[in-house]
Enzyme design. Structure first.
Site, PDB file in Angstrom:
ATOM      1  N   GLU A 113       2.226  -9.389  -2.057  1.00 31.90           N
ATOM      2  CA  GLU A 113       1.857  -8.173  -2.456  1.00 31.90           C
ATOM      3  C   GLU A 113       3.172  -7.947  -2.468  1.00 31.90           C
ATOM      4  OE1 GLU A 113       0.417  -5.657   0.774  1.00 31.90           O
ATOM      5  OE2 GLU A 113       1.853  -4.112   0.468  1.00 31.90           O
ATOM      6  N   GLU A 152       8.458   2.327  -0.934  1.00 33.64           N
ATOM      7  CA  GLU A 152       7.789   2.868  -0.235  1.00 33.64           C
ATOM      8  C   GLU A 152       8.658   3.910   0.319  1.00 33.64           C
ATOM      9  OE1 GLU A 152       4.649   0.670   1.609  1.00 33.64           O
ATOM     10  OE2 GLU A 152       6.299  -0.010   2.208  1.00 33.64           O
TER      11      GLU A 152
END
Length: 296
Positions: A173, A178
């Site tokens: 990932e 974010e």
């Protein structure tokens, strides 16, 4: 601990806590040279795939490139005890008529009774879009120009998952961007793999001059063989190589990886929303562009 349900069914994933990401980033940055500036790919080549989101307001993004995932309870709160129920409604994800894709979290309407993992019914709705099985980057660069929502209890994200068919975290990932609710000017970039996941995810952060919700920024990852660099507005802030991984240095990023866009509400990292949380809370995406090699 911040976890995410990854992939189509039940692969547990992760969004790291901010203090741990900062500590790891500072440690790793001290072990080598700072990321080197790179020429933007737009100056030297055309993208092999792009989404520009031109179209009439309330139009859904094209199904040939995007899949809208739905639910909450069956996904165990998406691994993080989140409060949103992802829908395929235009109110949660659609073009805005001005050249953008709008992904919006908003309180669930009265009587909607959307099944939730942490409570009987989900109190928020939102959207989660993925290019899985349709578009992927093998090597090169992904750029996403977006305005990210900020506010208590929000966790918008732009990220990638591997297409190697292995359960998470072996799937791999890359969190491109974010922005956690209470830190509106901090952008986190993190990698997760077989032996570096959850609180051991490896990454760093960049600081914006103003809240991420006030302006569009270009969030990017340059994915080259055995070297991945994160940047904001063309300015690199973290580079990962196999030498920075814990033993046995299991590098899993030499593969196709697909893109995901979502706005989560509540859960283990940002905490619950409150009266100050904006509604709707919208991620506005101007474009997505893949440069280099991949599948489209």
């Amino acid at each position: 601990m911040k976890r995410r349900t990854r992939g189509r069914r039940g692969a547990a994933g992760r969004r790291t806590r901010s203090a741990l990401v900062l500590a790891l980033g500072a440690l790793l940055s001290g072990c080598g040279s700072a990321p080197e500036p790179t020429e933007p790919p737009s100056a030297r080549e055309e993208p092999f795939w792009q989404a520009e989101f031109d179209g009439a307001a309330a139009t859904r993004p094209p199904e040939g490139s995007w899949t809208t995932e739905t639910g909450n309870r069956d996904a165990e709160g998406w691994g993080n005890n989140e409060l949103q129920y992802y829908t395929d409604d235009a109110a949660n994800s659609a073009l805005d008529g001005a050249g953008h894709l709008a992904i919006s979290a908003r309180p669930a309407s009265a009587g909607s009774e959307l099944p939730c993992y942490t409570q009987e019914f989900c109190s928020w709705t939102s959207a989660r879009l993925t290019t899985e099985g349709k578009v992927a980057l093998s090597r090169g660069r992904v750029e996403v120009r977006a305005k990210m929502p900020t506010g208590t209890g929000l966790l918008p994200a732009i990220w990638m998952l591997g297409d190697n068919g292995v359960d998470w975290p072996g799937q791999g990932e890359l969190d491109i961007c974010e922005v956690v609710g209470g830190e509106p000017r901090t952008v986190y970039g993190t990698a997760h793999g077989p032996t570096y996941f959850n609180e051991n995810g490896i990454g760093s952060s960049a600081t914006l001059a103003a809240d991420a919700s006030e302006a569009f920024h270009t969030y990017a990852v340059d994915k080259q063989p055995r070297r991945i660099t994160w940047s904001v507005d063309g300015k690199p802030y973290f580079t990962l190589t196999p030498s920075k991984l814990p033993a046995p240095r299991d590098w899993v990023f030499e593969q196709d990886m697909h893109l995901l866009l979502d706005v989560a509400v509540g859960g283990d990292w940002p905490g619950p929303p409150d009266a100050s949380t904006p509604s709707p809370a919208t991620m506005s995406v101007d474009y997505v562009r893949f440069y280099g090699e991949g599948r489209a």
